[in-house]
Design a protein around this motif. Structure first.
Motif: not given
Length: 180
Positions: A55, A64, A66-67, A70, A73
């Motif tokens: 990820c 999107y 990414y944080k 996450d 998700k």
């Protein structure tokens, strides 16, 4: 085909798996019979690490950003850990099934659903193999690793993966990263 009565916990597992998004990749991993094996906790750590690294590396794209944290998700998974059939029956019967049991045959079945923006099952599989062989003293711990893209979850296929819980619920033999 089932030959035993389903327990409530098996039905609950079935219902949880059915909530996964419909496009799934199915990964299976078998440990070596001749080299040191990964423990259950090491296998769980490898799966989590693979998801996190995957990820982090592929989570940023035009659709999107990414944080940290996450992962749930972007990648949803449900994993069953199982032992060899001989070991399983030796633990669940009053008779000695096989006196030659030297290895309990720990392996896993991993169902993964990717966010469509990072549907990269080959890359994820490659990262998984990298992580499985990253522990120095257990680099040769696995003998087989394979996967099937876009698997269709039939009820019997799901129930098949709950068979080692026919006698009792063992939550430590399941790893998942979401709640339905």
């Amino acid at each position: 085909m089932r030959t035993y009565t389903l327990k409530p916990h098996q039905i609950k597992i079935y219902n949880e798996i059915k909530t996964l998004p419909t496009v799934l990749t199915y990964y299976v991993f078998q440990q070596s019979l001749t080299h040191p094996n990964l423990t259950l906790n090491e296998l769980k750590k490898v799966i989590r690490s693979t998801v996190n690294k995957f990820c982090y590396e592929y989570g940023n794209h035009p659709q999107y950003t990414y944080k940290k944290r996450d992962e749930n998700k972007l990648v949803k998974y449900y994993c069953f850990f199982e032992t060899s059939e001989d070991f399983f029956w030796s633990q669940n019967t009053n008779t000695i099934v096989n006196e030659e049991i030297r290895n309990f045959g720990l392996h896993f079945h991993l169902f993964v659903s990717f966010n469509p923006s990072i549907y990269l099952p080959d890359t994820f599989g490659f990262k998984m193999v990298q992580e499985l062989s990253s522990i120095k003293h257990k680099m040769k711990s696995f003998s087989k690793f394979d996967y099937i893209k876009r698997i269709k979850l039939e009820p019997d296929f799901i129930y098949y993966h709950t068979k080692q819980m026919m006698f009792r619920y063992e939550p430590e033999m399941i790893l998942k990263n979401y709640l339905p």
